[in-house]
Design an enzyme around this catalytic site. Structure first.
Site, PDB file in Angstrom:
ATOM      1  N   LYS A  68      -1.984 -36.671 -23.493  1.00 52.20           N
ATOM      2  CA  LYS A  68      -1.694 -36.559 -22.061  1.00 52.20           C
ATOM      3  C   LYS A  68      -2.973 -36.746 -21.250  1.00 52.20           C
ATOM      4  O   LYS A  68      -4.078 -36.661 -21.799  1.00 52.20           O
ATOM      5  CB  LYS A  68      -1.077 -35.185 -21.780  1.00 52.20           C
ATOM      6  CG  LYS A  68      -1.971 -34.020 -22.204  1.00 52.20           C
ATOM      7  CD  LYS A  68      -1.178 -32.745 -22.417  1.00 52.20           C
ATOM      8  CE  LYS A  68      -2.123 -31.592 -22.749  1.00 52.20           C
ATOM      9  NZ  LYS A  68      -1.396 -30.394 -23.195  1.00 52.20           N
ATOM     10  N   TYR A 126     -30.259 -30.404  -2.583  1.00 51.22           N
ATOM     11  CA  TYR A 126     -29.533 -29.567  -1.625  1.00 51.22           C
ATOM     12  C   TYR A 126     -29.901 -28.102  -1.787  1.00 51.22           C
ATOM     13  O   TYR A 126     -29.957 -27.579  -2.899  1.00 51.22           O
ATOM     14  CB  TYR A 126     -28.026 -29.726  -1.833  1.00 51.22           C
ATOM     15  CG  TYR A 126     -27.457 -30.988  -1.223  1.00 51.22           C
ATOM     16  CD1 TYR A 126     -27.564 -31.215   0.151  1.00 51.22           C
ATOM     17  CD2 TYR A 126     -26.826 -31.931  -2.003  1.00 51.22           C
ATOM     18  CE1 TYR A 126     -27.052 -32.377   0.720  1.00 51.22           C
ATOM     19  CE2 TYR A 126     -26.300 -33.090  -1.445  1.00 51.22           C
ATOM     20  CZ  TYR A 126     -26.419 -33.306  -0.082  1.00 51.22           C
ATOM     21  OH  TYR A 126     -25.907 -34.448   0.477  1.00 51.22           O
ATOM     22  N   MET A 134     -23.208 -35.159  -5.122  1.00 49.09           N
ATOM     23  CA  MET A 134     -21.961 -35.872  -5.368  1.00 49.09           C
ATOM     24  C   MET A 134     -22.159 -37.064  -6.305  1.00 49.09           C
ATOM     25  O   MET A 134     -21.371 -37.297  -7.222  1.00 49.09           O
ATOM     26  CB  MET A 134     -21.355 -36.359  -4.048  1.00 49.09           C
ATOM     27  CG  MET A 134     -19.984 -36.992  -4.214  1.00 49.09           C
ATOM     28  SD  MET A 134     -19.319 -37.640  -2.677  1.00 49.09           S
ATOM     29  CE  MET A 134     -19.147 -36.154  -1.699  1.00 49.09           C
ATOM     30  N   ARG A 151       5.079 -20.146 -19.613  1.00 49.97           N
ATOM     31  CA  ARG A 151       4.804 -21.378 -18.882  1.00 49.97           C
ATOM     32  C   ARG A 151       6.115 -22.158 -18.954  1.00 49.97           C
ATOM     33  O   ARG A 151       7.121 -21.654 -18.480  1.00 49.97           O
ATOM     34  CB  ARG A 151       3.602 -22.087 -19.519  1.00 49.97           C
ATOM     35  CG  ARG A 151       2.943 -23.092 -18.620  1.00 49.97           C
ATOM     36  CD  ARG A 151       1.643 -23.635 -19.166  1.00 49.97           C
ATOM     37  NE  ARG A 151       1.793 -24.337 -20.445  1.00 49.97           N
ATOM     38  CZ  ARG A 151       0.839 -25.081 -21.010  1.00 49.97           C
ATOM     39  NH1 ARG A 151      -0.340 -25.200 -20.420  1.00 49.97           N
ATOM     40  NH2 ARG A 151       1.038 -25.684 -22.156  1.00 49.97           N
TER      41      ARG A 151
HETATM   42  C1  LIG Z   1      -1.891 -29.894 -24.319  1.00 50.14           C
HETATM   43  C2  LIG Z   1      -0.973 -29.334 -25.318  1.00 50.14           C
HETATM   44  C3  LIG Z   1      -1.325 -29.363 -26.684  1.00 50.14           C
HETATM   45  C4  LIG Z   1      -2.706 -29.744 -27.155  1.00 50.14           C
HETATM   46  O1  LIG Z   1      -3.553 -28.624 -26.957  1.00 50.14           O
HETATM   47  P1  LIG Z   1      -5.103 -28.599 -27.328  1.00 50.14           P
HETATM   48  O2  LIG Z   1      -5.509 -27.214 -27.013  1.00 50.14           O
HETATM   49  O3  LIG Z   1      -5.771 -29.607 -26.463  1.00 50.14           O
HETATM   50  O4  LIG Z   1      -5.214 -28.939 -28.777  1.00 50.14           O
HETATM   51  C5  LIG Z   1      -0.360 -28.963 -27.594  1.00 50.14           C
HETATM   52  N1  LIG Z   1       0.860 -28.527 -27.183  1.00 50.14           N
HETATM   53  C6  LIG Z   1       1.207 -28.445 -25.880  1.00 50.14           C
HETATM   54  C7  LIG Z   1       2.549 -27.940 -25.504  1.00 50.14           C
HETATM   55  C8  LIG Z   1       0.294 -28.835 -24.903  1.00 50.14           C
HETATM   56  O5  LIG Z   1       0.622 -28.726 -23.610  1.00 50.14           O
END
Ligand SMILES: *Cc1c(COP(=O)(O)O)cnc(C)c1O
Length: 346
Positions: free
Chosen positions: A37, A245, A293, A129
């Site tokens: 992702k 800065y 930046m 979640r």
């Molecule tokens: C992002 C995600 C993972 C991968 O998690 P990592 O901690 O990056 O290995 C696995 N399962 C779900 C449901 C996720 O959202």
């Protein structure tokens, strides 16, 4: 061809070796998938997926249908899961793609049921979640639903806390109520929690990309790249001169300073102010003062021959960078912005 003063170099061999290590740690029963992702955590999803498929990875996890669409030409023969589920307005896109939603609610199940296509199911075992609560899942009607992966997700796999065992037990308690082909619980960190957490399929993301969420993984995981930036200007300052800065750094004596083309707009966030480190031919160049930046200031004491146009580099050693900045390893890798030239070797 490009004239960028900023580049990311990724090592395909290191990526594949990390996946192979996680595959081995997943044991002989579980296969090892990959969370890709967010553009493979910022590395570039097509580059990553193509290499992992070649290495033998067959299960990919994305967050959105757009992301599933991006890798669709590569993943025709793979399992692709959309973790964020499927909303009503996403059904037209979802119906065109060879990917499964991670069903997160009874509403989503009702929506998907009529397609007759397989899905995955997320069970909420305590993270609160996404996912279906255990109590709901155990009384829902699953007849005729083609569930491939029955999954849950650990909230604190990177810590040694009772919540891990509690979530494992809750997951174990729901398995019989939801007919399924495969079970999956472990992200990167949970792969190190032991055999009980591995089931049929693991879903590492961070560790593929060089992140080390638990010390047990440190020996198996290597950085997959480095960021490089050019010096735009070299200047001399005298004792008492202040840098950047808000003048947070004051020179204690004469110094040679390099101003490099990297800043918080590139994901090199202000947490690296005064704590970041760059390298030039093995010499260390500390970041001085505030990260701007588009610019940082480096102490060139260890490499006084550097001049305008020369490259300096920073290995994407995520645990080290996390210590320097106070950012999470996830934030560091996913924040790398769009101004980099991304180059892969192997
Ligand atoms: C992002 C995600 C993972 C991968 O998690 P990592 O901690 O990056 O290995 C696995 N399962 C779900 C449901 C996720 O959202």
């Amino acid at each position: 061809m490009t004239s960028a003063n900023l580049r990311l170099k990724f090592d395909g061999k290191a990526l594949v070796q990390n996946w192979q290590a996680l595959n081995a740690l997943s044991g002989s029963r579980a296969s090892c998938g990959a969370a890709v992702k967010a553009n493979a955590y910022g590395l570039g999803v097509t580059e990553v997926v193509a290499r992992l498929i070649k290495a033998g990875c067959q299960d990919f996890f994305v967050a959105t249908w757009q992301e599933a669409g991006e890798i669709a030409p590569l993943t025709r023969d793979c399992s692709v899961t959309v973790l964020n589920g499927v909303l009503e307005h996403e059904m037209p896109l979802a119906s065109k793609l060879n990917a499964k939603p991670m069903i997160n609610s009874a509403e989503q199940l009702a929506r998907w049921r009529n397609t007759g296509r397989p899905c995955d199911v997320m069970i909420n075992t305590g993270m609160n979640r996404l996912g279906i609560d255990c109590t709901d899942a155990s009384v829902m009607d699953w007849t005729g639903v083609d569930v491939d992966v029955l999954a849950s997700h650990l909230a604190s796999a990177d810590e040694d806390v009772p919540q891990n065992a509690a979530q494992l037990a809750a997951f174990g308690g729901i398995l019989a109520a939801v007919p399924h082909l495969r079970k999956s619980l472990a992200n990167s960190a949970a792969i190190a929690l032991g055999e009980d957490y591995l089931f049929d399929l693991t879903r590492p993301g961070l560790a593929l990309y060089g992140g080390v969420p638990r010390a047990e993984l440190a020996a198996s995981i290597a950085p997959v790249g480095a960021l490089e930036t050019r010096l735009l200007q070299v200047r001399h300052v005298e004792s008492g001169d202040q840098l950047g800065y808000n003048a947070t750094f004051t020179a204690a004596g004469p110094m040679k300073i390099g101003i490099a083309a990297l800043g918080y707009a590139d994901g090199y966030l202000r947490g690296f102010s005064g704590t970041g480190r760059f390298q030039s031919e093995g010499q260390t160049l500390p970041v001085l003062g505030r990260v701007s930046m588009d610019l940082i200031a480096l102490d060139l004491a260890a490499a006084p021959d550097l001049g305008e146009g020369d490259w300096v580099n920073c290995t994407l050693d995520l645990p080290v960078m996390s210590d320097q900045s106070g950012l999470s390893q996830y934030e560091i890798i996913t924040s790398l912005g769009s101004r980099y030239d991304r180059k892969w070797t192997d």
